[in-house]
Design a protein around this motif. Structure first.
Motif, short mmCIF file in Angstrom:
data_model
loop_
_atom_site.label_atom_id
_atom_site.label_comp_id
_atom_site.label_asym_id
_atom_site.label_seq_id
_atom_site.Cartn_x
_atom_site.Cartn_y
_atom_site.Cartn_z
N GLU A 1 4.02 -2.74 9.01
CA GLU A 1 3.47 -3.07 7.69
C GLU A 1 4.41 -4.05 7.01
N HIS A 2 3.90 -4.67 5.95
CA HIS A 2 4.69 -5.66 5.22
C HIS A 2 4.47 -5.45 3.73
N GLY A 3 5.46 -5.83 2.94
CA GLY A 3 5.32 -5.75 1.49
C GLY A 3 5.91 -4.50 0.89
N GLU A 4 5.78 -4.39 -0.42
CA GLU A 4 6.33 -3.24 -1.17
C GLU A 4 5.32 -2.10 -1.17
N THR A 5 5.04 -1.55 -0.01
CA THR A 5 3.96 -0.58 0.10
C THR A 5 4.33 0.80 -0.45
N ARG A 6 5.56 1.27 -0.17
CA ARG A 6 5.97 2.60 -0.64
C ARG A 6 7.44 2.55 -1.03
N LEU A 7 7.69 2.34 -2.31
CA LEU A 7 9.06 2.28 -2.81
C LEU A 7 9.38 3.58 -3.53
N ALA A 8 10.31 4.37 -2.94
CA ALA A 8 10.75 5.60 -3.59
C ALA A 8 11.94 5.36 -4.50
N SER A 9 12.53 4.17 -4.41
CA SER A 9 13.65 3.77 -5.26
C SER A 9 13.36 2.38 -5.81
N PRO A 10 13.93 2.05 -6.96
CA PRO A 10 13.77 0.67 -7.46
C PRO A 10 14.56 -0.30 -6.58
N ARG A 11 14.09 -1.53 -6.49
CA ARG A 11 14.75 -2.53 -5.65
C ARG A 11 15.95 -3.13 -6.39
N ILE A 12 17.01 -2.33 -6.48
CA ILE A 12 18.22 -2.79 -7.17
C ILE A 12 19.39 -2.89 -6.21
N ASP A 13 19.11 -2.92 -4.90
CA ASP A 13 20.20 -2.96 -3.93
C ASP A 13 20.80 -4.34 -3.78
N ARG A 14 20.15 -5.36 -4.29
CA ARG A 14 20.67 -6.71 -4.14
C ARG A 14 20.27 -7.54 -5.36
#
Length: 282
Positions: free
Chosen positions: A229-242
């Motif tokens: 799969e591709h994309g932000e399909t299931r984010l359990a955390s906010p994308r703050i890693d970078r």
């Protein structure tokens, strides 16, 4: 070796290292020492000093936090012309790093090829592995019974991931697991499952369920020809890693780009006002 680059490095606060210093640094268990070969990838591949990793000097200065994440560590630089290591050391020293240039190495010392073996901390507890084919079978038989947790960088997850996998930050594991539907078993992955294995014990303690690491990680899943799969399909955390730089991509607003340029042009004045940064200009 040319004296001008060495003079620049010395004036900036760079230090001189000998092979004896390298042996002394390696024996110090309480201090991190990074060793970088700042030549081209082709030169590095043809032969390098044992234990040195490749990182081009400009890249090392621009993304020091990626190459040398331990703040306050010692950095030793090497080349074969006396120019690139010294100039890189001059920049790093002005950024507050303890930068050393290895002197006295000859062409006969560049004997190692390939990447040096990496040393990793011991796992908190043993982790059972599961082959990609077995995981695929579990997901086909009852997808709700198996939760796949992906600990790769968020950009890697967006690029490709196992269908149904949840992306999460290990540093926010309790909050992330609360967003993931309960399952009978959990399979952890990342690019190779190396990082994922370090989260297995915490996931097992938090869920009380069996936890596995995917053998070979998402790379092995993709290599086996299994679906992705591709994309932000299931984010359990906010994308703050970078941190995303304003000039990345093509959708950055003009205001963000202008703010970045204003910040960059004003850096020297900001450094003058802040006495805690460790930066200095020669």
């Amino acid at each position: 070796a040319p004296r001008a680059p060495a003079t620049v490095a010395d004036r900036a606060g760079g230090r001189r290292a000998t092979p004896a210093d390298l042996r002394r640094f390696a024996a110090e268990g309480g201090r991190t020492t990074y060793r970088f070969d700042v030549r081209t990838p082709e030169e590095y591949a043809a032969g390098h000093l044992p234990g040195f990793r490749h990182c081009a000097g400009g890249q090392l200065v621009q993304e020091t936090d990626h190459a040398a994440p331990v703040r306050g560590a010692r950095i030793v630089l090497a080349d074969d012309d006396g120019v690139r290591a010294n100039m890189t050391a001059s920049w790093l020293a002005q950024m507050g790093w303890e930068a050393w240039v290895l002197d006295g190495a000859s062409a006969q010392d560049f004997t190692e090829t390939g990447e040096p073996a990496r040393a990793y901390p011991a796992l908190p507890a043993p982790v059972a592995g599961v082959p990609p084919a077995t995981l695929a079978q579990w997901l086909r038989e009852d997808a709700a019974a198996t939760a796949v947790l992906d600990f790769t960088a968020s950009a890697g997850y967006v690029q490709r991931h196992i269908p149904g996998a949840w992306w999460l930050l290990r540093s926010q594991l309790p909050q992330a697991l609360a967003a993931v539907p309960r399952a009978r078993r959990y399979v952890l992955t990342c690019g190779t499952s190396l990082l994922a294995r370090y989260a297995a014990q915490a996931v097992a303690q938090a869920t009380g369920a069996p936890v596995f690491a995917l053998d070979g990680g998402t790379q092995a899943w993709a290599a086996a020809g299994l679906p992705l799969e591709h994309g932000e399909t299931r984010l359990a955390s906010p994308r703050i890693d970078r941190y995303r730089r304003p000039y990345e991509g093509t959708d950055a607003p003009r205001s963000a780009m202008q703010a970045y340029l204003d910040w960059e042009f004003g850096l020297v004045e900001q450094l003058r006002r802040d006495g805690t940064h460790g930066f200095r200009v020669v």
